[in-house]
Design a protein around this motif. Structure first.
Motif, PDB file in Angstrom:
ATOM      1  N   GLN A  28       5.401   4.574   2.062  1.00  0.00           N
ATOM      2  CA  GLN A  28       5.799   5.611   2.629  1.00  0.00           C
ATOM      3  C   GLN A  28       6.744   5.602   3.985  1.00  0.00           C
ATOM      4  OE1 GLN A  28       2.161   7.741   2.915  1.00  0.00           O
ATOM      5  NE2 GLN A  28       2.583   8.979   1.099  1.00  0.00           N
ATOM      6  N   GLN A  29       6.084   4.553   4.677  1.00  0.00           N
ATOM      7  CA  GLN A  29       6.676   4.250   6.035  1.00  0.00           C
ATOM      8  C   GLN A  29       8.221   3.425   6.075  1.00  0.00           C
ATOM      9  OE1 GLN A  29       5.493   4.727   8.945  1.00  0.00           O
ATOM     10  NE2 GLN A  29       7.411   4.184   9.815  1.00  0.00           N
ATOM     11  N   SER A  43       1.005  -1.093   0.006  1.00  0.00           N
ATOM     12  CA  SER A  43       0.167  -0.046   0.009  1.00  0.00           C
ATOM     13  C   SER A  43       0.972   1.348  -0.056  1.00  0.00           C
ATOM     14  CB  SER A  43      -0.903  -0.096   1.147  1.00  0.00           C
ATOM     15  OG  SER A  43      -0.086   0.281   2.318  1.00  0.00           O
ATOM     16  N   LYS A  44       0.203   2.346  -0.330  1.00  0.00           N
ATOM     17  CA  LYS A  44       0.988   3.647  -0.261  1.00  0.00           C
ATOM     18  C   LYS A  44       1.528   3.905   1.022  1.00  0.00           C
ATOM     19  CE  LYS A  44       0.288   8.319  -1.560  1.00  0.00           C
ATOM     20  NZ  LYS A  44      -0.686   9.483  -1.989  1.00  0.00           N
ATOM     21  N   ARG A  45       0.808   3.545   1.987  1.00  0.00           N
ATOM     22  CA  ARG A  45       1.166   3.962   3.340  1.00  0.00           C
ATOM     23  C   ARG A  45       2.377   3.043   3.802  1.00  0.00           C
ATOM     24  NH1 ARG A  45      -3.309   4.005   7.906  1.00  0.00           N
ATOM     25  NH2 ARG A  45      -3.338   6.033   7.243  1.00  0.00           N
ATOM     26  N   GLU A  46       2.282   1.619   3.510  1.00  0.00           N
ATOM     27  CA  GLU A  46       3.445   0.832   3.600  1.00  0.00           C
ATOM     28  C   GLU A  46       4.817   1.419   2.781  1.00  0.00           C
ATOM     29  OE1 GLU A  46       1.803  -3.690   3.980  1.00  0.00           O
ATOM     30  OE2 GLU A  46       1.701  -2.553   2.195  1.00  0.00           O
TER      31      GLU A  46
END
Length: 93
Positions: A76-77, A71-74
């Motif tokens: 970015q993290q 995912s985009k969140r993964e």
């Protein structure tokens, strides 16, 4: 020799050559891959990613042969963690 032992015996350098061939359709020296070589190269790259590399790329193949998309969140993290040197609060200064 079975396919698992072949994949596990690939060196990172050979994997990079295979990955280059799979993405460009030619070997690093410019020699084009035949259709059979393209298909086999893509399969080897996917197997290597699934069984050896444990790739952190956005799209990869897991151990069960399924495509994994982060995912985009993964992403970015991971990017934040990899590029962070240090954090300071105003109280530390």
């Amino acid at each position: 020799m079975n396919i698992d032992s072949i994949v596990k015996s690939l060196t990172p350098e050979v994997y990079e050559r295979l990955q280059y061939g799979a993405s460009t359709g030619k070997w690093p020296d410019g020699t084009p891959l035949s259709e059979a070589q393209k298909a086999q190269t893509v399969q080897l790259v996917m197997l290597y990613q699934a069984k050896v590399a444990k790739s952190d790329e956005q799209f990869t193949i897991n151990e069960r042969g399924e495509m994994v998309q982060k995912s985009k969140r993964e992403l970015q993290q991971e990017f934040k963690t990899q590029n962070e040197i240090a954090r300071f609060s105003e109280h530390d200064l």
